[in-house]
Design a protein around this motif. Structure first.
Motif, PDB file in Angstrom:
ATOM      1  N   LEU A  96     -18.183 -61.261 -30.745  1.00 52.04           N
ATOM      2  CA  LEU A  96     -16.937 -60.714 -30.214  1.00 52.04           C
ATOM      3  C   LEU A  96     -17.225 -59.660 -29.151  1.00 52.04           C
ATOM      4  O   LEU A  96     -18.224 -58.941 -29.238  1.00 52.04           O
ATOM      5  CB  LEU A  96     -16.127 -60.079 -31.344  1.00 52.04           C
ATOM      6  N   PRO A  97     -16.361 -59.535 -28.143  1.00 51.87           N
ATOM      7  CA  PRO A  97     -16.513 -58.434 -27.187  1.00 51.87           C
ATOM      8  C   PRO A  97     -16.465 -57.091 -27.915  1.00 51.87           C
ATOM      9  O   PRO A  97     -15.637 -56.889 -28.801  1.00 51.87           O
ATOM     10  CB  PRO A  97     -15.307 -58.607 -26.262  1.00 51.87           C
ATOM     11  N   THR A 153     -20.224 -50.576 -26.714  1.00 56.41           N
ATOM     12  CA  THR A 153     -21.207 -50.503 -25.634  1.00 56.41           C
ATOM     13  C   THR A 153     -20.869 -49.457 -24.578  1.00 56.41           C
ATOM     14  O   THR A 153     -21.764 -48.936 -23.915  1.00 56.41           O
ATOM     15  CB  THR A 153     -21.352 -51.869 -24.938  1.00 56.41           C
ATOM     16  N   CYS A 154     -19.582 -49.149 -24.420  1.00 57.29           N
ATOM     17  CA  CYS A 154     -19.194 -48.207 -23.366  1.00 57.29           C
ATOM     18  C   CYS A 154     -18.252 -47.111 -23.862  1.00 57.29           C
ATOM     19  O   CYS A 154     -17.558 -46.475 -23.067  1.00 57.29           O
ATOM     20  CB  CYS A 154     -18.539 -48.951 -22.205  1.00 57.29           C
ATOM     21  N   LYS A 178     -25.578 -56.347 -21.311  1.00 64.46           N
ATOM     22  CA  LYS A 178     -25.783 -57.799 -21.253  1.00 64.46           C
ATOM     23  C   LYS A 178     -24.654 -58.580 -21.921  1.00 64.46           C
ATOM     24  O   LYS A 178     -24.391 -59.733 -21.556  1.00 64.46           O
ATOM     25  CB  LYS A 178     -27.121 -58.166 -21.885  1.00 64.46           C
ATOM     26  N   ASP A 179     -23.979 -57.961 -22.913  1.00 70.32           N
ATOM     27  CA  ASP A 179     -22.903 -58.664 -23.607  1.00 70.32           C
ATOM     28  C   ASP A 179     -21.521 -58.213 -23.141  1.00 70.32           C
ATOM     29  O   ASP A 179     -20.520 -58.436 -23.805  1.00 70.32           O
ATOM     30  CB  ASP A 179     -23.029 -58.473 -25.119  1.00 70.32           C
ATOM     31  N   CYS A 180     -21.457 -57.589 -21.975  1.00 70.01           N
ATOM     32  CA  CYS A 180     -20.182 -57.115 -21.429  1.00 70.01           C
ATOM     33  C   CYS A 180     -19.304 -58.314 -21.064  1.00 70.01           C
ATOM     34  O   CYS A 180     -19.773 -59.263 -20.425  1.00 70.01           O
ATOM     35  CB  CYS A 180     -20.434 -56.268 -20.189  1.00 70.01           C
ATOM     36  N   CYS A 227     -19.310 -59.950 -17.707  1.00 68.63           N
ATOM     37  CA  CYS A 227     -20.367 -60.917 -17.402  1.00 68.63           C
ATOM     38  C   CYS A 227     -20.230 -62.214 -18.193  1.00 68.63           C
ATOM     39  O   CYS A 227     -20.662 -63.275 -17.724  1.00 68.63           O
ATOM     40  CB  CYS A 227     -21.734 -60.305 -17.705  1.00 68.63           C
ATOM     41  N   THR A 228     -19.623 -62.134 -19.379  1.00 67.61           N
ATOM     42  CA  THR A 228     -19.635 -63.293 -20.280  1.00 67.61           C
ATOM     43  C   THR A 228     -18.314 -64.046 -20.359  1.00 67.61           C
ATOM     44  O   THR A 228     -18.263 -65.138 -20.924  1.00 67.61           O
ATOM     45  CB  THR A 228     -20.012 -62.847 -21.704  1.00 67.61           C
ATOM     46  N   GLU A 229     -17.240 -63.471 -19.816  1.00 66.55           N
ATOM     47  CA  GLU A 229     -15.916 -64.091 -19.964  1.00 66.55           C
ATOM     48  C   GLU A 229     -15.290 -64.401 -18.603  1.00 66.55           C
ATOM     49  O   GLU A 229     -14.128 -64.109 -18.338  1.00 66.55           O
ATOM     50  CB  GLU A 229     -14.990 -63.163 -20.767  1.00 66.55           C
TER      51      GLU A 229
END
Length: 215
Positions: free
Chosen positions: A3-4, A9-10, A28-30, A33-35
């Motif tokens: 899941l986001p 992360t921020c 890397k999982d932001c 970048c991924t959606e």
């Protein structure tokens, strides 16, 4: 599929927050970048859907003109003007009727028509909505249901252009928003303990409310 987790992360300002800063630095999982599929489709809606564009542009003008200068109440007033609403709906908690009257007069003084609807409209006992007697605050006594669907339907019947929530219970605010045909925003978020300031819990997470967060 993970899941986001933007808050993780921020959530600390010392972290990248690349989406806010525009520096191209992302975890890397932001989801930036991924959606990509979701992000591309949503961006187009802000420019292609007339209703969304009108709300989005009005919000941008309010943020630009009133950033750190206007209170939430003034932001609501100015948003309604920029949005070119004519008729305003106010969905109020019974405990905030005095505040809602002030809001109603404020909008009327600025040329708006105003509909205000109390959450207890209908005077239905909770048992009529199949809420068990033991789930009342005071079992054995008359206790009116909150009726957010009726509040929304009043607004729908009289064709409000824009609605504002004044302290509806958690869950009831969701039901009002689900059933309202006009765009809805919130001026007061109910919190009976903090004087309708839910953020106070986070500001005291390391002191008064540390047990809530397992500290």
């Amino acid at each position: 599929m993970s899941l986001p987790k933007c808050a993780l992360t921020c959530g600390n300002k010392k972290l990248t927050q690349g989406c806010f800063r525009g520096n191209g630095k992302f975890p890397k999982d932001c989801p930036t970048c991924t959606e990509n599929e979701i992000l591309d489709s949503t961006l187009s809606k802000y420019t292609s859907n007339k209703k969304i564009k009108k709300i989005f542009n009005a919000a941008a003008k309010v943020e630009s003109a009133g950033y750190c200068k206007w209170t939430r109440v003034q932001e609501a007033l100015e948003f309604a003007k920029i949005y070119e609403a004519k008729r305003i709906g106010i969905a109020s908690c019974v405990g905030l009727m005095e505040e809602s009257l002030l809001l109603e007069k404020l909008f009327e003084n600025h040329g708006f028509e105003v509909l205000s609807a109390c959450c207890k409209a209908g005077a239905f006992d909770k048992t009529k909505a199949r809420i068990p007697e033991e789930d009342k605050i005071r079992p054995g006594n008359f206790e009116a249901i909150c009726n957010p669907i009726a509040q929304a339907e009043f607004c729908n019947k009289y064709k409000t252009d824009l609605n504002f929530i004044m302290g509806l219970c958690i869950g009831h605010d969701a039901l009002f928003t689900m059933h309202s045909k006009a765009p809805s925003s919130t001026i007061v978020v109910k919190d009976r303990v903090t004087g309708h300031n839910p953020a106070a819990v986070f500001h005291t997470a390391n002191t008064y409310y540390k047990s809530l967060f397992g500290k």
